[in-house]
Write a protein that holds these residues in place. Sequence first.
Motif, PDB file in Angstrom:
ATOM      1  N   PRO A   1      37.218  63.243  36.225  1.00 40.77           N
ATOM      2  CA  PRO A   1      37.488  64.798  36.482  1.00 40.77           C
ATOM      3  C   PRO A   1      38.253  64.929  37.978  1.00 40.77           C
ATOM      4  N   PRO A   2      38.917  66.098  37.893  1.00 39.80           N
ATOM      5  CA  PRO A   2      39.400  66.432  39.036  1.00 39.80           C
ATOM      6  C   PRO A   2      38.804  66.375  40.437  1.00 39.80           C
ATOM      7  N   VAL A   3      39.532  65.858  41.269  1.00 39.41           N
ATOM      8  CA  VAL A   3      39.264  65.805  42.728  1.00 39.41           C
ATOM      9  C   VAL A   3      39.797  66.659  43.488  1.00 39.41           C
ATOM     10  N   TRP A   4      39.493  67.902  44.121  1.00 35.45           N
ATOM     11  CA  TRP A   4      40.124  68.968  44.641  1.00 35.45           C
ATOM     12  C   TRP A   4      39.746  69.485  45.733  1.00 35.45           C
TER      13      TRP A   4
ATOM     14  N   HIS B   1      40.226  64.728  56.014  1.00 37.93           N
ATOM     15  CA  HIS B   1      38.886  65.187  56.303  1.00 37.93           C
ATOM     16  C   HIS B   1      38.502  66.163  55.227  1.00 37.93           C
ATOM     17  N   ALA B   2      39.263  66.876  54.897  1.00 36.45           N
ATOM     18  CA  ALA B   2      38.882  67.674  53.553  1.00 36.45           C
ATOM     19  C   ALA B   2      38.579  66.686  52.242  1.00 36.45           C
ATOM     20  N   MET B   3      39.462  65.896  52.011  1.00 36.38           N
ATOM     21  CA  MET B   3      39.394  64.998  50.953  1.00 36.38           C
ATOM     22  C   MET B   3      38.183  64.073  51.095  1.00 36.38           C
TER      23      MET B   3
ATOM     24  N   ASP C   1      36.161  75.773  49.167  1.00 40.00           N
ATOM     25  CA  ASP C   1      35.663  75.287  47.753  1.00 40.00           C
ATOM     26  C   ASP C   1      36.138  73.838  47.328  1.00 40.00           C
ATOM     27  N   GLY C   2      35.740  72.938  46.615  1.00 41.73           N
ATOM     28  CA  GLY C   2      36.015  71.858  46.079  1.00 41.73           C
ATOM     29  C   GLY C   2      35.168  71.310  44.815  1.00 41.73           C
ATOM     30  N   GLU C   3      35.510  70.000  44.390  1.00 39.72           N
ATOM     31  CA  GLU C   3      34.936  69.539  43.492  1.00 39.72           C
ATOM     32  C   GLU C   3      34.961  67.967  43.601  1.00 39.72           C
TER      33      GLU C   3
ATOM     34  N   PHE D   1      29.955  67.201  46.365  1.00 38.31           N
ATOM     35  CA  PHE D   1      30.927  67.854  47.338  1.00 38.31           C
ATOM     36  C   PHE D   1      30.384  68.921  48.119  1.00 38.31           C
ATOM     37  N   ASP D   2      30.487  69.104  49.466  1.00 38.24           N
ATOM     38  CA  ASP D   2      29.701  70.381  50.126  1.00 38.24           C
ATOM     39  C   ASP D   2      30.861  70.918  50.867  1.00 38.24           C
ATOM     40  N   PRO D   3      31.347  71.859  50.667  1.00 36.23           N
ATOM     41  CA  PRO D   3      32.504  72.580  51.359  1.00 36.23           C
ATOM     42  C   PRO D   3      32.063  73.060  52.935  1.00 36.23           C
ATOM     43  N   ALA D   4      30.670  73.215  53.229  1.00 34.47           N
ATOM     44  CA  ALA D   4      30.193  73.430  54.622  1.00 34.47           C
ATOM     45  C   ALA D   4      30.210  72.396  55.402  1.00 34.47           C
ATOM     46  N   VAL D   5      29.865  71.299  54.985  1.00 36.56           N
ATOM     47  CA  VAL D   5      30.135  69.930  55.610  1.00 36.56           C
ATOM     48  C   VAL D   5      31.430  69.922  56.050  1.00 36.56           C
TER      49      VAL D   5
END
Length: 181
Positions: A17-20, A40-42, A121-123, A168-172
């Motif tokens: 599945p997509p990693v974004w 850092h985002a990825m 956001d992200g997944e 995945f945690d966008p806040a972290v």
Amino acid sequence: MPRQIFQLKMSVAGVRPPVWRRVLVPAGYTLDRLHRVVQHAMGWRDCHLHSFEIDAVQYGEPDPDGDLVLHDELDVRLDAVLGKGSRFSYTYDFGDWWEHDLVVEDALTADPDERYPICLDGEWACPPEGIGGPVGYHALLAALSDPTHPERVMLSDWVADGFDPTFFDPAVTTTLLRRFC
């Protein structure tokens, strides 16, 4: 004049599945700062070479002894080469060849009360370093999802205990971005 912010969506190419991730970054950032944002985002560890390709021009850290001719990413601001709707690529680790598709989804006016960059956001978790690119990552996911997989033990050694590819945690991630970018 108010500061401009780019909303970027970055996706690891070739994985399902997509990693974004979706991030907000100052349009005045240079490409070397965007490199740190992507790292850092990825969730990469910045242990390998990288490059950007924008309108068929390669940018990165020039190596006078290397074969790859790169324009210096320190000299290029995002708003000088990108705008709303721009699509470009970022490649990390020329051995595993993690290609990322990036798009400037929007150009916004900065909120004067907000700190940037921000991960909205992200997944899915970042693939592990050195797993062998998208092919190796797919093999890892297959092994982790099947307790009887013949390579489960060997491939599990590539990840930390408790690795959850769906987490995945966008806040972290926002905290990391603000600390290191």
